[in-house]
Design a protein around this motif. Structure first.
Motif, PDB file in Angstrom:
ATOM      1  N   ILE A   1       1.801   4.721 -12.817  1.00  9.66           N
ATOM      2  CA  ILE A   1       0.923   3.740 -12.342  1.00  9.66           C
ATOM      3  C   ILE A   1       1.542   2.360 -12.273  1.00  9.66           C
ATOM      4  N   GLY A   2       1.963   1.963 -13.410  1.00  9.04           N
ATOM      5  CA  GLY A   2       2.784   0.721 -13.612  1.00  9.04           C
ATOM      6  C   GLY A   2       3.883   0.528 -13.021  1.00  9.04           C
ATOM      7  N   LEU A   3       4.645   1.366 -12.918  1.00  7.55           N
ATOM      8  CA  LEU A   3       6.086   1.162 -12.134  1.00  7.55           C
ATOM      9  C   LEU A   3       5.788   0.628 -10.626  1.00  7.55           C
ATOM     10  N   PRO A   4       4.919   1.657  -9.936  1.00 11.96           N
ATOM     11  CA  PRO A   4       4.728   1.054  -8.407  1.00 11.96           C
ATOM     12  C   PRO A   4       4.171  -0.147  -8.435  1.00 11.96           C
ATOM     13  N   THR A   5       2.890  -0.307  -9.275  1.00 13.60           N
ATOM     14  CA  THR A   5       2.465  -1.515  -9.335  1.00 13.60           C
ATOM     15  C   THR A   5       3.135  -2.811  -9.290  1.00 13.60           C
TER      16      THR A   5
ATOM     17  N   GLY B   1       0.809  -1.193  -0.079  1.00  8.09           N
ATOM     18  CA  GLY B   1      -0.024  -0.062  -0.020  1.00  8.09           C
ATOM     19  C   GLY B   1       0.849   1.306   0.085  1.00  8.09           C
ATOM     20  N   LEU B   2       1.858   1.200   0.758  1.00 11.96           N
ATOM     21  CA  LEU B   2       2.914   2.221   0.978  1.00 11.96           C
ATOM     22  C   LEU B   2       3.481   2.598  -0.618  1.00 11.96           C
ATOM     23  N   ILE B   3       3.941   1.396  -1.311  1.00  8.58           N
ATOM     24  CA  ILE B   3       4.714   1.567  -2.398  1.00  8.58           C
ATOM     25  C   ILE B   3       3.715   2.186  -3.552  1.00  8.58           C
ATOM     26  N   LEU B   4       2.522   1.767  -3.344  1.00 10.30           N
ATOM     27  CA  LEU B   4       1.687   2.239  -4.473  1.00 10.30           C
ATOM     28  C   LEU B   4       1.196   3.689  -4.299  1.00 10.30           C
TER      29      LEU B   4
ATOM     30  N   SER C   1      -5.191  -2.461 -10.214  1.00 13.41           N
ATOM     31  CA  SER C   1      -6.418  -3.184  -9.342  1.00 13.41           C
ATOM     32  C   SER C   1      -6.441  -4.471  -9.086  1.00 13.41           C
ATOM     33  N   TRP C   2      -5.691  -5.349  -9.532  1.00  9.01           N
ATOM     34  CA  TRP C   2      -5.416  -6.777  -9.201  1.00  9.01           C
ATOM     35  C   TRP C   2      -4.605  -6.730  -7.955  1.00  9.01           C
ATOM     36  N   VAL C   3      -3.491  -5.925  -8.026  1.00 10.05           N
ATOM     37  CA  VAL C   3      -2.508  -5.793  -6.876  1.00 10.05           C
ATOM     38  C   VAL C   3      -3.155  -5.642  -5.696  1.00 10.05           C
ATOM     39  N   MET C   4      -4.009  -4.177  -5.899  1.00 12.84           N
ATOM     40  CA  MET C   4      -4.825  -3.918  -4.612  1.00 12.84           C
ATOM     41  C   MET C   4      -5.942  -4.846  -4.058  1.00 12.84           C
ATOM     42  N   ALA C   5      -6.667  -5.466  -4.970  1.00 13.79           N
ATOM     43  CA  ALA C   5      -7.303  -6.647  -4.488  1.00 13.79           C
ATOM     44  C   ALA C   5      -6.898  -7.522  -3.821  1.00 13.79           C
ATOM     45  N   PHE C   6      -5.512  -7.927  -4.304  1.00 11.58           N
ATOM     46  CA  PHE C   6      -4.711  -9.176  -3.784  1.00 11.58           C
ATOM     47  C   PHE C   6      -4.208  -8.696  -2.410  1.00 11.58           C
ATOM     48  N   ALA C   7      -3.743  -7.353  -2.121  1.00  9.32           N
ATOM     49  CA  ALA C   7      -3.180  -7.046  -1.002  1.00  9.32           C
ATOM     50  C   ALA C   7      -4.390  -6.708   0.085  1.00  9.32           C
ATOM     51  N   ARG C   8      -5.717  -6.623  -0.596  1.00  7.24           N
ATOM     52  CA  ARG C   8      -6.794  -6.481   0.323  1.00  7.24           C
ATOM     53  C   ARG C   8      -7.027  -4.805   0.507  1.00  7.24           C
ATOM     54  N   ILE C   9      -6.370  -4.032  -0.142  1.00 15.00           N
ATOM     55  CA  ILE C   9      -6.366  -2.436   0.225  1.00 15.00           C
ATOM     56  C   ILE C   9      -7.854  -2.062  -0.021  1.00 15.00           C
ATOM     57  N   PRO C  10      -8.397  -2.243  -1.074  1.00 18.10           N
ATOM     58  CA  PRO C  10      -9.945  -1.887  -0.926  1.00 18.10           C
ATOM     59  C   PRO C  10     -10.608  -2.187   0.351  1.00 18.10           C
ATOM     60  N   ASP C  11     -10.631  -3.439   0.830  1.00 24.98           N
ATOM     61  CA  ASP C  11     -11.135  -3.661   2.260  1.00 24.98           C
ATOM     62  C   ASP C  11     -10.725  -2.637   3.230  1.00 24.98           C
TER      63      ASP C  11
END
Length: 437
Positions: free
Chosen positions: A29-33, A8-11, A299-309
């Motif tokens: 967007i792509g590099l931090p992802t 999350g901090l990296i993004l 969006s996939w990385v964020m979902a995998f890391a449960r950031i939306p939750d």
């Protein structure tokens, strides 16, 4: 720290720093992802997974509508259609106060609705209207502000590429979204007309040469008749979708064919112009599709890391009020829109916020109208408002004189935005009548 926190901090830090450094948005967007993905999984797995998600993100039949509508917009811009729409707007406005300003606003709405492109509207309409308005006594800053403020109305009035992107993310009917944009689009136009009249009476009236004679009915009908073929595209596209004759994607291809036929019929387009037009449309399409790809990976990385939750829990921790949460989301998106284009903003934030608002009883179609109108504000605000920069360039001005008048339009438009947020019927009545929701 947990891998989720690190990701999350990296993004967050990576995207903010890169955008602030004027790095192209797709790279920002792509590099931090990619780095964040490697923080939560093995590097080789991360690389393969992101590549798959990027491919999946653009491998969509629905998204085929975007390059076709972009091509239709380029054809409209270079096919002599703008002048006919301006003439039609002028006879419709007639002798009303600030008639040239209102002509600009109405013409932008019509051209934007036909082309679906705010930048194309600001360029095409502004190039013709700015000299006319300055000649009639309007100040250059007022002229530019009117053109810039009214250009994004076409992002709401169908057809709209922004709604297509939202449809992809939310699995919502494109037809319903197109219909939902009509009400907010008209409110945008009303806000621009109201502010233009206010500024006219306060600053411009003493220097402006007003129209003294209304055109005859014969001239009015002849002028409107010349614009009918251009406006007919909206009826063909939207009517065909609602009537079930073709899908939104198929309608985009029909729009291209119609624009080609119309431009050749007007004799404003030659075969030798087509390579340049296709190259222009291809460049724009490549930018949009690359944004879709990298945003899908994000969006996939964020979902995998449960950031939306985590974000959802944070919002609900602040307040459980539907009104309060909607206001917070709208304020966040207004800020996001000032430094991010609508396409990546929708791809990143809609998957986060949509589950929250649907739990609160907000219809996805209504939320789509809210988000698109919200992000449309960003295209006319610094620091990366592309319509603002194009409008200022067309007027031959720096940004500062334009924004000195533009902020008053922004107040009116944002007021209309919050009316759309809290009066769902404005967005939902047409889709409901059409039986789409």
């Amino acid at each position: 720290m947990t891998p989720t926190t690190v990701a999350g901090l990296i993004l967050l830090i990576g995207i903010i720093v890169l955008i602030a450094s004027s790095v192209p948005i797709a790279i920002a967007i792509g590099l931090p992802t990619a780095i964040a993905a490697m923080a939560v999984m093995a590097p080789d797995v991360a690389a393969m997974s992101i590549a798959q998600r990027m491919f999946t993100g653009v491998n969509s039949f629905t998204l085929l509508a975007i390059p076709f509508f972009i091509l239709a917009g380029v054809l409209m811009n270079q096919g002599g259609i703008a002048s006919r729409l301006i003439d039609a707007a002028k006879v419709l406005v007639g002798k009303t106060p600030a008639s040239m300003a209102q002509t600009n606003i109405v013409a932008n709405a019509m051209f934007g609705a036909v082309s679906g492109a705010a930048v194309a509207a600001a360029s095409a309409i502004g190039t013709i209207m700015n000299p006319r308005m300055v000649k009639d006594g309007y100040s250059r800053s007022y002229t530019a502000a009117v053109n810039v403020a009214s250009a994004p109305s076409g992002m709401l009035i169908p057809p709209s590429n922004t709604f297509i992107v939202y449809s992809l993310v939310s699995s919502t009917s494109i037809s319903a979204l197109f219909m939902a944009g009509v009400g907010p689009g008209l409110l945008w136009v009303i806000a621009c007309i109201a502010v233009a009249l206010y500024l006219y009476y306060r600053y411009e009236k003493k220097n402006v040469v007003q129209i003294t004679e209304r055109p005859s009915m014969k001239i009015i009908l002849a002028t409107l008749w010349r614009a009918v073929p251009s406006l007919l595209m909206i009826i063909i596209v939207i009517g065909g979708i609602l009537g079930g004759f073709f899908t939104a994607t198929e309608s985009s291809a029909i729009a291209v064919i119609y624009c080609l036929v119309l431009s050749f019929a007007y004799r404003t387009l030659k075969l030798s112009d087509l390579p340049g037009i296709l190259l222009n449309a291809t460049k724009t399409t490549a930018v949009v599709m690359f944004l879709v790809a990298v945003s899908s990976g994000l969006s996939w990385v964020m979902a995998f890391a449960r950031i939306p939750d985590l974000i959802a829990n944070g919002l609900l921790g602040i307040t459980d009020s539907k009104t309060g949460i909607l206001i917070i989301i709208m304020l966040i998106m207004l800020i996001v829109g000032t430094f991010m284009d609508p396409t990546p903003a929708i791809l990143i934030f809609v998957p986060i916020f949509l589950p929250i608002v649907t739990e609160l009883g907000v219809h996805p179609v209504h939320f789509g109208a809210m988000i698109v109108m919200n992000l449309s504000v960003g295209v006319i605000t610094p620091p990366v408002g592309n319509v603002l920069f194009v409008g200022a360039k067309v007027a031959g001005l720096r940004i500062e004189p334009v924004t000195s008048k533009l902020w008053q339009f922004l107040v009116g438009i944002i007021l209309m935005l919050f009316i759309v947020v809290f009066v769902p019927a404005i967005s939902l009545w047409l889709p409901t009548i059409a039986g789409l929701i």
